[in-house]
Design a protein around this motif. Structure first.
Motif, PDB file in Angstrom:
ATOM      1  N   PRO A 182      38.601  46.245  25.853  1.00 43.10           N
ATOM      2  CA  PRO A 182      38.887  45.791  27.367  1.00 43.10           C
ATOM      3  C   PRO A 182      40.542  45.601  27.202  1.00 43.10           C
ATOM      4  CG  PRO A 182      37.111  44.415  26.482  1.00 43.10           C
ATOM      5  CD  PRO A 182      37.387  45.101  25.390  1.00 43.10           C
ATOM      6  N   MET A 226      41.821  49.179  27.842  1.00 41.29           N
ATOM      7  CA  MET A 226      41.282  49.576  29.149  1.00 41.29           C
ATOM      8  C   MET A 226      42.091  49.082  30.267  1.00 41.29           C
ATOM      9  SD  MET A 226      38.956  51.966  28.757  1.00 41.29           S
ATOM     10  CE  MET A 226      38.695  51.674  30.701  1.00 41.29           C
ATOM     11  N   ALA A 227      42.499  47.944  29.971  1.00 45.35           N
ATOM     12  CA  ALA A 227      43.211  47.060  31.102  1.00 45.35           C
ATOM     13  C   ALA A 227      44.412  47.806  31.082  1.00 45.35           C
ATOM     14  CB  ALA A 227      43.559  45.735  30.910  1.00 45.35           C
ATOM     15  N   LEU A 280      44.221  50.846  32.740  1.00 48.58           N
ATOM     16  CA  LEU A 280      43.870  50.727  34.228  1.00 48.58           C
ATOM     17  C   LEU A 280      44.923  50.430  34.905  1.00 48.58           C
ATOM     18  CD1 LEU A 280      40.261  49.094  33.969  1.00 48.58           C
ATOM     19  CD2 LEU A 280      40.621  51.621  34.912  1.00 48.58           C
ATOM     20  N   TYR A 322      42.475  52.129  40.145  1.00 46.49           N
ATOM     21  CA  TYR A 322      40.914  51.846  40.087  1.00 46.49           C
ATOM     22  C   TYR A 322      40.618  50.508  40.991  1.00 46.49           C
ATOM     23  CZ  TYR A 322      36.675  50.800  37.406  1.00 46.49           C
ATOM     24  OH  TYR A 322      35.402  50.621  37.108  1.00 46.49           O
ATOM     25  N   GLN A 370      46.662  29.751  31.613  1.00 47.32           N
ATOM     26  CA  GLN A 370      45.561  30.237  32.194  1.00 47.32           C
ATOM     27  C   GLN A 370      44.866  29.365  33.092  1.00 47.32           C
ATOM     28  OE1 GLN A 370      42.973  31.395  29.008  1.00 47.32           O
ATOM     29  NE2 GLN A 370      44.210  33.308  28.486  1.00 47.32           N
ATOM     30  N   VAL A 425      46.232  33.353  37.164  1.00 52.30           N
ATOM     31  CA  VAL A 425      44.692  33.924  37.144  1.00 52.30           C
ATOM     32  C   VAL A 425      44.147  33.912  38.583  1.00 52.30           C
ATOM     33  CG1 VAL A 425      42.592  33.195  35.990  1.00 52.30           C
ATOM     34  CG2 VAL A 425      44.968  32.719  34.780  1.00 52.30           C
ATOM     35  N   PHE A 431      38.915  41.056  42.489  1.00 52.95           N
ATOM     36  CA  PHE A 431      37.632  40.888  42.842  1.00 52.95           C
ATOM     37  C   PHE A 431      37.206  40.569  44.437  1.00 52.95           C
ATOM     38  CE2 PHE A 431      36.950  39.658  38.447  1.00 52.95           C
ATOM     39  CZ  PHE A 431      35.829  40.583  38.160  1.00 52.95           C
ATOM     40  N   MET A 480      41.574  46.649  41.036  1.00 54.44           N
ATOM     41  CA  MET A 480      41.572  46.378  39.755  1.00 54.44           C
ATOM     42  C   MET A 480      42.764  46.877  39.059  1.00 54.44           C
ATOM     43  SD  MET A 480      39.039  44.763  38.819  1.00 54.44           S
ATOM     44  CE  MET A 480      37.573  44.021  39.449  1.00 54.44           C
ATOM     45  N   TRP A 501      39.597  32.522  27.794  1.00 52.75           N
ATOM     46  CA  TRP A 501      40.286  33.635  27.719  1.00 52.75           C
ATOM     47  C   TRP A 501      39.477  34.707  28.269  1.00 52.75           C
ATOM     48  CZ3 TRP A 501      44.174  36.461  28.230  1.00 52.75           C
ATOM     49  CH2 TRP A 501      44.037  37.653  27.693  1.00 52.75           C
ATOM     50  N   VAL A 549      39.360  35.282  31.853  1.00 48.32           N
ATOM     51  CA  VAL A 549      40.354  36.105  32.280  1.00 48.32           C
ATOM     52  C   VAL A 549      39.925  37.622  32.219  1.00 48.32           C
ATOM     53  CG1 VAL A 549      42.877  36.587  32.029  1.00 48.32           C
ATOM     54  CG2 VAL A 549      41.960  34.480  31.724  1.00 48.32           C
ATOM     55  N   SER A 588      37.233  39.091  31.702  1.00 49.20           N
ATOM     56  CA  SER A 588      36.072  39.464  32.345  1.00 49.20           C
ATOM     57  C   SER A 588      36.305  40.407  33.384  1.00 49.20           C
ATOM     58  CB  SER A 588      35.288  38.260  32.666  1.00 49.20           C
ATOM     59  OG  SER A 588      35.887  37.671  34.052  1.00 49.20           O
ATOM     60  N   LEU A 589      37.370  40.385  34.027  1.00 45.18           N
ATOM     61  CA  LEU A 589      37.751  41.520  34.871  1.00 45.18           C
ATOM     62  C   LEU A 589      37.922  42.664  34.127  1.00 45.18           C
ATOM     63  CD1 LEU A 589      40.868  40.524  37.104  1.00 45.18           C
ATOM     64  CD2 LEU A 589      41.014  41.802  34.960  1.00 45.18           C
ATOM     65  N   ILE A 590      38.731  42.548  33.156  1.00 48.44           N
ATOM     66  CA  ILE A 590      38.975  43.930  32.373  1.00 48.44           C
ATOM     67  C   ILE A 590      37.386  44.368  31.902  1.00 48.44           C
ATOM     68  CG2 ILE A 590      39.920  44.751  30.360  1.00 48.44           C
ATOM     69  CD1 ILE A 590      41.586  42.044  30.509  1.00 48.44           C
ATOM     70  N   THR A 612      34.452  44.063  33.260  1.00 54.69           N
ATOM     71  CA  THR A 612      33.608  44.410  34.391  1.00 54.69           C
ATOM     72  C   THR A 612      34.126  45.840  34.528  1.00 54.69           C
ATOM     73  OG1 THR A 612      33.839  42.326  35.159  1.00 54.69           O
ATOM     74  CG2 THR A 612      32.720  43.978  36.768  1.00 54.69           C
ATOM     75  N   ALA A 613      35.520  46.061  34.606  1.00 55.89           N
ATOM     76  CA  ALA A 613      36.111  47.281  34.676  1.00 55.89           C
ATOM     77  C   ALA A 613      35.457  48.186  33.813  1.00 55.89           C
ATOM     78  CB  ALA A 613      37.598  47.140  34.690  1.00 55.89           C
ATOM     79  N   THR A 614      35.572  47.922  32.487  1.00 59.38           N
ATOM     80  CA  THR A 614      34.836  48.838  31.362  1.00 59.38           C
ATOM     81  C   THR A 614      33.598  49.322  31.757  1.00 59.38           C
ATOM     82  OG1 THR A 614      36.268  47.239  30.035  1.00 59.38           O
ATOM     83  CG2 THR A 614      35.428  49.186  29.114  1.00 59.38           C
ATOM     84  N   ALA A 660      31.863  49.187  34.329  1.00 57.30           N
ATOM     85  CA  ALA A 660      31.644  50.183  35.632  1.00 57.30           C
ATOM     86  C   ALA A 660      32.089  51.493  35.086  1.00 57.30           C
ATOM     87  CB  ALA A 660      32.719  49.448  36.621  1.00 57.30           C
ATOM     88  N   LEU A 661      33.372  51.542  34.329  1.00 52.91           N
ATOM     89  CA  LEU A 661      34.067  52.880  34.110  1.00 52.91           C
ATOM     90  C   LEU A 661      33.089  53.715  33.201  1.00 52.91           C
ATOM     91  CD1 LEU A 661      36.752  54.079  34.726  1.00 52.91           C
ATOM     92  CD2 LEU A 661      37.350  53.885  32.605  1.00 52.91           C
ATOM     93  N   THR A 709      30.551  40.142  42.557  1.00 52.92           N
ATOM     94  CA  THR A 709      30.965  40.720  41.335  1.00 52.92           C
ATOM     95  C   THR A 709      29.615  41.528  40.613  1.00 52.92           C
ATOM     96  OG1 THR A 709      31.892  38.640  41.226  1.00 52.92           O
ATOM     97  CG2 THR A 709      32.188  39.984  39.140  1.00 52.92           C
TER      98      THR A 709
END
Lengths: 295, 453
Positions: A33, A36-37, A40, A45, A229, A250, A258, A263, B16, B19, B21-23, B25-27, B29-30, B106
């Protein structure tokens, strides 16, 4: 010798076997992830329909996003007050709760209790406690003849209120970590110091504090990461208000990803936050550097 | 000890993760997108194969099972289940199941592209302008035409909120708008016989009902706690939030009139104190406990306030008109929509039609949940006509307007306008600065979030 090496290899194999599930989870849910982030953050996206390469657009937009930098200012202000107070109070509690007294376990438990409540539930109760007219805090202050502020509703006190609530909730667990650290300090050091005529303050200054350095490193690093955070409490107590003084990175990332379905931009924000956490953890590591290997 | 430390670490890891989790979800979904060859392509065959599958299922006599997602739990869940049960009993071809999704949107984000989409979605209507352009909702115009439903039977503004570029994406389930709640006892004690109908009357009533004890506010005459109501006041002053080309439209005389009015109430007349209501939940609610004489709120509070029975004698009137007689209130509410990923869109439509476009069922829903249904014929019933507490809302709905349909509107309001209004209320900045800063930041946010496609 040969059989010892064989045993060693066998143990190593077993060890790898045991850590494999954890490492796989770490890989799938953390390492991938993050990459990926990063990818992205260079796209637009939106989860649902499409993804185009956007180059540096997100970062350019981020650079001009004054609100995003304001949220960093907010969490920095929070950290500067929260982290030292957190360490001071939890080390103090740790020393107090490390006494060999009857019923000390009860006190330890009571101090640890706030940690067990969920952040959202605790914050909900604190909203009521901090009410300007009917809250317990201002009620107590009025006995002292002080006219308390509207804690959460005023720009001057909103962030202080959040610091208060998060401190209340986090010192308990840090106290436990410090007690563990304190119990790892060998008694003979104190005994010989006493023989040399060191007083209580000197014993703390020259034995306890240096010996607790790895513990302090752990606690401060965790506090800094936690501070950057900050979300739950700020979200429930003030919804980022009044006047944006308690909005956090955050909070914006969540909203952008969301609620606005951007994204790509949210990933860019998250990535910058991750780098900030890395930088501050590194600075903290330098500050806490000691002769003995840390952790 | 060691174990506790590990737990503590796990706590931070959890944070952490939240935080990340958005990344995450993106993965997810992608990867789903990749395997099905793009979101746009996958949805089209899914719907066509879905309809043929459903046809065969219906002919075999086995009921089609539909999933209905919503984020109402507790009482709301029971209310939904009442309706779902009634529908399931009314026929034997379709069987609907309500699934509570606490974090519905979400979850829908991932489900919409990766399969597993629900068939019916409980929909906060303002989201339409954000989601419809992405092609995840199924337009219902063809269904409407085929079944000969009349759009005139629904609140026009509510339909508008469910539309995007001339296509309609669902039907309104509830409609609401804010009206003025007043405490009859506090007003009559202050010698006020008629509830206020204009800004001036509202101000006078607020002054007369406010009670201070030194620095302590005992009874506030009128709530100024919700800055988000600026939109409503602006309408009453004769203004609009956005221009037709999607820019903020409040940095002008009309916006200033609102702020001048607030300033007078808050600082000259001192009818309210910032933070007075914060944290007062049900049971300690300032209006319910008689600490607040008047407030703007919606029909969703009727149940709560009725619970107080004799202790709270209250009335409701439409929002007082502004200086030039303009009326204004903001309409909101929920609808039902069919996701594009549903395999049984025709059956889902049957359910939506049964619930939202049928007088008896809309009324059953109204009585079960104490909401105003979006279907106008149901409002002819004595349940609404004869109840003095419903009438002011129905009157208000006649002129209430929905929030502007700009994908960036909610961010503009939340991040640019409201924070500046809060600073204004705390006297940290004057009206001109407030409006200017809100405009600059607001226009920027509107522009940054304009691309919903």
């Amino acid at each position: 010798m040969a059989s010892a090496g064989k045993l060693h290899r066998h143990q190593a194999r077993t060890a790898y076997l045991f850590i494999t599930p954890t490492m796989l989870l770490f890989l799938i849910f953390t390492v991938i992830p993050v990459f990926m982030a990063f990818y992205l953050s260079f796209t637009n996206y939106d989860v649902l329909s499409h993804m185009d390469w956007a180059g540096w657009d997100n970062y350019r937009r981020l650079w001009q996003d004054s609100l995003y930098w304001l949220t960093f200012k907010n969490v920095l202000y929070y950290s500067v007050i929260f982290v030292p107070l957190n360490i001071l109070i939890s080390i103090g509690l740790g020393v107090l709760m490390n006494q060999r007294l009857r019923g000390i376990r009860l006190f330890r438990t009571l101090n640890y209790l706030p940690t067990l409540t969920s952040a959202v539930a605790a914050a909900t109760v604190w909203v009521w406690l901090l009410h300007p007219e009917y809250g317990l805090v201002n009620g107590l202050l009025s006995y002292l003849g002080i006219n308390g502020p509207a804690w959460l509703a005023q720009t001057e006190t909103a962030m202080m209120s959040i610091i208060l609530v998060t401190l209340w909730q986090s010192v308990g667990s840090n106290m436990v970590i410090y007690i563990a650290g304190l119990q790892g300090i060998p008694d003979y050091l104190y005994e010989s110091a006493k023989l040399d005529g060191a007083n209580a303050f000197q014993r703390f200054r020259y034995i306890t504090w240096p010996q607790l350095r790895p513990t302090t490193f752990l606690v401060s690093t965790m506090s800094i990461i936690g501070a950057l955070q900050l979300f739950d409490q700020a979200f429930v107590l003030t919804q980022g208000g009044p006047g944006n003084v308690t909005k956090t990175p955050v909070y914006l990332i969540y909203q952008q990803g969301f609620n606005q379905l951007q994204m790509g931009y949210a990933s860019a924000q998250a990535f910058v936050l991750a780098i900030a956490i890395l930088v501050f953890s590194f600075i903290n590591m330098r500050l806490n550097k000691s002769e003995e290997p840390v952790v | 000890m060691q174990q506790r430390i590990i737990k503590r670490e796990a706590f931070y890891v959890k944070k952490w993760l939240s935080v990340a989790s958005l990344i995450l979800t993106a993965t997810v979904a992608l990867s789903a997108c990749g395997s099905s060859g793009g979101g746009d392509k996958s949805s089209a065959p899914a719907s066509s194969s879905g309809s043929s599958a459903s046809a065969s299922e219906t002919s075999s006599g086995k009921p089609v099972e539909l999933t209905f997602w919503g984020d109402w739990g507790g009482e709301g869940q029971k209310q939904f289940e009442t309706m779902v049960d009634a529908f399931n009993k009314s026929q034997d071809k379709i069987k609907v199941k309500y699934v509570l999704q606490q974090d519905m949107i979400t979850k829908f984000l991932t489900a919409a592209t990766s399969g597993g989409s629900p068939d019916i979605l409980f929909w906060d209507r303002w989201r339409t302008s954000l989601y419809a352009p992405k092609g995840v909702l199924h337009p219902i115009d063809d269904f409407m035409a085929k079944d000969g439903l009349n759009k005139g039977d629904f609140y026009d503004e509510a339909l508008k909120e469910l539309s995007y570029q001339d296509k309609l994406y669902g039907l309104p389930l509830t409609v609401d708008a804010r009206a003025l709640f007043y405490n009859k006892k506090l007003l009559s004690d202050a010698g006020i016989t008629n509830p206020p109908a204009t800004w001036d009357e509202l101000e006078q009533a607020a002054i007369k009902t406010t009670k201070w004890d030194g620095n302590k506010l005992l009874v506030s005459g009128f709530s100024l706690g919700d800055n988000g109501l600026f939109n409503m006041y602006l309408q009453q002053a004769g203004g609009t939030m956005l221009t037709d080309d999607g820019k903020t439209n409040f940095n002008n005389e009309k916006g200033k009139a609102v702020l001048a009015y607030w300033d007078k109430l808050l600082n000259t007349d001192k009818v309210y104190k910032v933070g007075f209501e914060q944290g007062l939940g049900e049971g300690t609610d300032a209006f319910a406990t008689g600490k607040l004489a008047m407030t703007y709120t919606g029909p969703w509070m009727l149940t709560t306030y009725k619970k107080y029975g004799k202790d709270l004698d209250f009335g409701v009137v439409p929002p007082p008109a502004g200086p030039n007689g303009d009326k204004g209130s903001v309409m909101g509410g929920f609808g039902l929509v069919v996701p594009e990923g549903s395999k049984h869109q025709q059956e889902a439509w049957e359910f939506i039609k049964w619930w939202t476009a049928n007088k008896d069922n809309a009324l059953l829903w109204a009585k079960t949940s104490l909401n105003i249904p979006g279907y106008k014929p149901a409002l002819e019933d004595p349940f609404f006509k004869d109840d003095p507490l419903w009438k002011p809302f129905l009157d208000t709905l006649e002129f209430a307007k929905i929030r502007p349909q700009h994908p960036g509107y909610s961010v503009m309001e939340g991040d640019a306008l409201v924070p500046n209004l809060q600073l204004f209320q705390q006297k940290k900045q004057d009206a001109d600065t407030t409006l200017k800063k809100a405009q600059q930041r607001g226009d920027q946010l509107l522009q940054d979030n304009a691309q919903a496609k």
